[in-house]
Design a protein around this motif. Structure first.
Motif, short mmCIF file in Angstrom:
data_model
loop_
_atom_site.label_atom_id
_atom_site.label_comp_id
_atom_site.label_asym_id
_atom_site.label_seq_id
_atom_site.Cartn_x
_atom_site.Cartn_y
_atom_site.Cartn_z
N LYS A 164 6.33 0.96 -4.62
CA LYS A 164 6.81 1.76 -3.51
C LYS A 164 6.06 3.03 -3.31
N ILE A 165 4.89 3.26 -4.23
CA ILE A 165 4.02 4.38 -4.20
C ILE A 165 2.48 3.90 -3.93
N LYS A 166 2.20 4.62 -2.92
CA LYS A 166 0.53 4.15 -2.53
C LYS A 166 -0.44 5.35 -2.73
N LYS A 167 -1.57 4.91 -2.59
CA LYS A 167 -2.85 5.92 -2.72
C LYS A 167 -2.71 6.78 -1.64
N GLY A 168 -2.79 8.08 -1.83
CA GLY A 168 -2.77 9.00 -0.50
C GLY A 168 -1.21 9.71 -0.50
N ASP A 169 -0.45 9.24 -1.11
CA ASP A 169 1.13 9.52 -0.93
C ASP A 169 1.14 11.03 -1.50
N MET A 170 2.04 11.75 -1.08
CA MET A 170 2.31 13.04 -1.70
C MET A 170 3.74 12.80 -2.43
N VAL A 171 3.57 13.04 -3.85
CA VAL A 171 4.74 12.80 -4.71
C VAL A 171 5.09 14.02 -5.54
N LYS A 172 6.48 13.86 -6.07
CA LYS A 172 7.06 15.05 -6.75
C LYS A 172 7.21 14.41 -8.27
N VAL A 173 6.89 15.04 -9.47
CA VAL A 173 7.11 14.58 -10.59
C VAL A 173 8.48 14.94 -11.03
N ILE A 174 9.40 14.05 -11.37
CA ILE A 174 10.66 14.27 -11.83
C ILE A 174 10.99 14.11 -13.21
N ALA A 175 10.05 13.81 -13.97
CA ALA A 175 10.11 13.64 -15.65
C ALA A 175 9.22 13.99 -16.45
N GLY A 176 9.02 14.68 -17.46
CA GLY A 176 7.95 14.86 -18.48
C GLY A 176 7.46 16.31 -18.48
N ASP B 53 5.07 17.71 -16.95
CA ASP B 53 4.93 18.42 -15.61
C ASP B 53 5.89 18.27 -14.57
N LYS B 54 7.24 18.28 -15.01
CA LYS B 54 8.41 18.14 -14.20
C LYS B 54 8.30 19.06 -12.91
N ASP B 55 8.69 18.82 -11.76
CA ASP B 55 8.66 19.64 -10.65
C ASP B 55 7.36 19.83 -9.91
N LYS B 56 6.24 19.57 -10.53
CA LYS B 56 4.80 19.50 -10.10
C LYS B 56 4.82 18.71 -8.74
N GLU B 57 4.07 18.93 -7.78
CA GLU B 57 3.99 18.20 -6.78
C GLU B 57 2.12 17.80 -6.24
N GLY B 58 1.96 16.68 -6.02
CA GLY B 58 0.47 16.52 -5.89
C GLY B 58 0.33 15.19 -5.05
N LYS B 59 -0.92 14.92 -4.75
CA LYS B 59 -1.38 13.64 -3.93
C LYS B 59 -1.73 12.61 -5.05
N VAL B 60 -1.25 11.44 -4.59
CA VAL B 60 -1.92 10.23 -5.83
C VAL B 60 -3.22 10.03 -5.36
N ILE B 61 -3.92 9.97 -6.48
CA ILE B 61 -5.36 9.62 -6.49
C ILE B 61 -5.71 7.97 -6.96
N ARG B 62 -4.87 7.49 -7.63
CA ARG B 62 -5.03 6.23 -7.75
C ARG B 62 -3.84 5.65 -8.26
N VAL B 63 -3.53 3.94 -8.11
CA VAL B 63 -2.54 3.39 -8.61
C VAL B 63 -2.99 2.27 -9.22
N ASP B 64 -2.17 2.11 -10.45
CA ASP B 64 -2.66 0.92 -11.19
C ASP B 64 -1.21 0.06 -11.16
N ARG B 65 -1.22 -1.01 -10.31
CA ARG B 65 -0.01 -1.87 -10.20
C ARG B 65 0.49 -2.75 -11.29
N LYS B 66 -0.77 -3.15 -12.10
CA LYS B 66 -0.57 -4.07 -13.18
C LYS B 66 0.26 -3.27 -14.35
N ASN B 67 0.02 -2.13 -14.48
CA ASN B 67 0.74 -1.35 -15.64
C ASN B 67 1.92 -0.38 -15.04
N SER B 68 2.16 -0.31 -13.81
CA SER B 68 2.88 0.53 -13.09
C SER B 68 2.75 1.92 -13.42
N ARG B 69 1.59 2.31 -13.14
CA ARG B 69 1.14 3.91 -13.38
C ARG B 69 0.38 4.44 -12.31
#
Length: 100
Positions: free
Chosen positions: A2-14, A16-32
């Motif tokens: 559901k997340i693609k490269k270039g999307d703006m996302v918010k971290v909800i756990a971990g 860095d919780k509550d940080k926002e940023g742009k997705v640089i790379r997506v690894d579909r195989k490992n879901s990262r």
């Protein structure tokens, strides 16, 4: 996924919780995903042809895709799928608007 490269996302756990940023790379195989400025790691590099100096480099590490939420109009929302005009499109669950 559901997340693609270039999307703006918010971290909800971990750490860095509550940080926002742009997705640089997506690894579909490992879901990262790799997000700009999130999960910063220090990597020790040897001198090479590209990097003659070597030394310590700060870089982003990957985080699990389940720990980020898509940002739609500045608010975190879940992402769903819908079929519009015979094409599968992503839809923001909070507003029902088509994302792309």
């Amino acid at each position: 996924m559901k997340i693609k490269k270039g999307d703006m996302v918010k971290v909800i756990a971990g750490k860095d919780k509550d940080k926002e940023g742009k997705v640089i790379r997506v690894d579909r195989k490992n879901s990262r995903v790799v997000v700009e400025g999130v999960n910063m790691l220090t990597k020790h590099t040897k001198p090479s042809a590209q990097n003659q100096q070597g030394g310590i480099v700060n870089m982003e590490g990957s985080i699990d895709a389940s720990n980020v939420m898509y940002l739609h109009n500045g608010k975190a929302t879940r992402v769903g799928f819908d079929v519009k005009d015979g094409k599968k499109v992503r839809v923001a669950k909070s507003t029902g608007e088509v994302i792309d």
